[in-house]
Design a protein around this motif. Sequence first.
Motif, mmCIF file in Angstrom:
data_model
loop_
_atom_site.group_PDB
_atom_site.id
_atom_site.type_symbol
_atom_site.label_atom_id
_atom_site.label_comp_id
_atom_site.label_asym_id
_atom_site.label_seq_id
_atom_site.Cartn_x
_atom_site.Cartn_y
_atom_site.Cartn_z
ATOM 1 N N HIS A 39 0.521 -1.216 -0.193
ATOM 2 C CA HIS A 39 -0.011 0.188 -0.221
ATOM 3 C C HIS A 39 1.315 1.473 0.073
ATOM 4 C CE1 HIS A 39 -2.826 -3.179 1.864
ATOM 5 N NE2 HIS A 39 -3.782 -2.308 0.868
ATOM 6 N N LEU A 40 1.681 1.410 0.242
ATOM 7 C CA LEU A 40 3.288 2.415 0.801
ATOM 8 C C LEU A 40 3.889 2.967 -0.583
ATOM 9 C CD1 LEU A 40 3.883 4.933 2.622
ATOM 10 C CD2 LEU A 40 5.451 2.463 3.453
ATOM 11 N N SER A 59 -4.454 -7.764 -3.164
ATOM 12 C CA SER A 59 -5.277 -7.259 -2.600
ATOM 13 C C SER A 59 -5.737 -6.488 -2.163
ATOM 14 C CB SER A 59 -4.775 -7.214 -0.373
ATOM 15 O OG SER A 59 -6.001 -7.739 -0.151
ATOM 16 N N LEU A 60 -4.377 -5.259 -2.143
ATOM 17 C CA LEU A 60 -4.519 -3.694 -3.107
ATOM 18 C C LEU A 60 -5.029 -3.540 -4.182
ATOM 19 C CD1 LEU A 60 -3.937 -0.939 -2.573
ATOM 20 C CD2 LEU A 60 -1.658 -1.277 -3.662
ATOM 21 N N PHE A 61 -4.652 -4.427 -4.882
ATOM 22 C CA PHE A 61 -5.039 -4.055 -6.393
ATOM 23 C C PHE A 61 -7.008 -4.859 -6.754
ATOM 24 C CE2 PHE A 61 -1.156 -3.934 -8.249
ATOM 25 C CZ PHE A 61 -1.490 -2.804 -8.992
ATOM 26 N N ASP A 62 -7.013 -5.579 -5.888
ATOM 27 C CA ASP A 62 -8.851 -6.603 -5.191
ATOM 28 C C ASP A 62 -9.483 -5.489 -4.746
ATOM 29 O OD1 ASP A 62 -10.253 -9.048 -5.109
ATOM 30 O OD2 ASP A 62 -10.292 -7.309 -3.381
ATOM 31 N N PHE A 121 -3.151 4.497 0.044
ATOM 32 C CA PHE A 121 -2.271 4.798 0.191
ATOM 33 C C PHE A 121 -1.613 5.731 1.434
ATOM 34 C CE2 PHE A 121 1.250 8.723 -0.213
ATOM 35 C CZ PHE A 121 1.961 7.802 -0.247
ATOM 36 N N LEU A 122 -2.941 6.453 2.009
ATOM 37 C CA LEU A 122 -3.101 7.553 3.149
ATOM 38 C C LEU A 122 -3.068 6.383 3.835
ATOM 39 C CD1 LEU A 122 -4.484 10.583 1.847
ATOM 40 C CD2 LEU A 122 -1.845 10.423 1.845
ATOM 41 N N VAL A 123 -4.156 5.328 4.108
ATOM 42 C CA VAL A 123 -4.963 5.550 5.463
ATOM 43 C C VAL A 123 -4.402 3.982 5.488
ATOM 44 C CG1 VAL A 123 -7.171 3.948 5.853
ATOM 45 C CG2 VAL A 123 -6.884 6.672 4.573
#
Length: 386
Positions: free
Chosen positions: A57-58, A116-119, A342-344
């Motif tokens: 995510h980062l 998981s990010l893309f999902d 990205f932020l959360v």
Amino acid sequence: MTLLVQHKDFRRLCVGNSVSMLGSSVTTVALPLVAVVSLHATAFEMGLLGAVAFLPHLVLGLPAGVWADRLPYRRILVLADLGQLLLIGSVPVAAVLGVLTLTQLYFVVTLAGVCSLFDAIAAQSFTPMLVPRDQLLPANSALMLTSSTVNVAGSALGSALVVLLAAPLAMAVDAASFLAAALCKARIAVPGTANSVRGKADLFGGLRIAFTHPVLRPVTIAATLGALGGQMQNAVLVLYLVHVLGFSPWLVGIAVTIAAAAGILGALITPTVTRRLGPGRTFVLGMLLSSAAGLLLAAGPALLSQVLRGAGPALYGVNQQTFRQTLVAPEQLSRVNAGWRFLVYGTQPLGALLGGALGTVDLRLALIVSACLMLAGTALALPVTR
């Protein structure tokens, strides 16, 4: 659940997500046990294992929104599930062959985090294409409800499977769940193309929209500070319950279960509360309840604080997602969702480090500071109540 009956494609998305989340809840229990019991991981190695889960995510949070524009959302969802099938499935296979290592677990957790990010970006951007605009709130509430319910059932299932099969083999259930989820989502009739302009990639376009929109800006800032403070609390919660309040392991389990059950209740009442108070006030109410949970825990009433900790995220989570889906143009939504994650999610490793650092000084202090940080975010969100 009339919404699930009326809109078949949304039902397929919801069922697919629920099946994969059920399996992932098993892995939430089994994976740490694999690392500790089978591979004898140290405290530092366990901390590193937790940190790499948030790393995608980062590092990829912003470009993921740009890349998600390039493919139909349905294809992203299916590929993400198949990727996690292979990754999670490699753990029980390696365990049976006697070649499982911590390095493989780091590799699996990191790449599963990418999937998981893309999902998540695709699912959140796809939902407005599967239900009418005026039904986005109940749609998001249904997704939150199924998520909360599945997490409770999955944790219980995971504990049972670990006893029956041993931790590595229990993860085979998670792998199978991703295959079932992929087959379910592949049946969605709408491909879900964003139809965005395929010009120069704008990595910061989603953040620019979020921080220039008069409603999205306070919501995004509040959510970021809330996630930072929430992860600070998560880092010290069990330590506080055990070492300060003297909870036994079974009481800790009850406290966790209470929060999960409150999450289900929160998801159930969110549409009604939102209709009565409005989305802005409901968002702030959810943030306020979550913030108060830390202060209440520091004062002593642990089980009551867990009720607030469980119910609050449903109230603000459903509404913040609906805000993005209704206020952002479809061709920009994936980038805004990516910027939000990205932020959360990207700040959560920092939150864990800060919570741990403060906890070494005083566990109660860590709860109070983190709750005040969340209250600051709540105060900054007040403009959305007007």
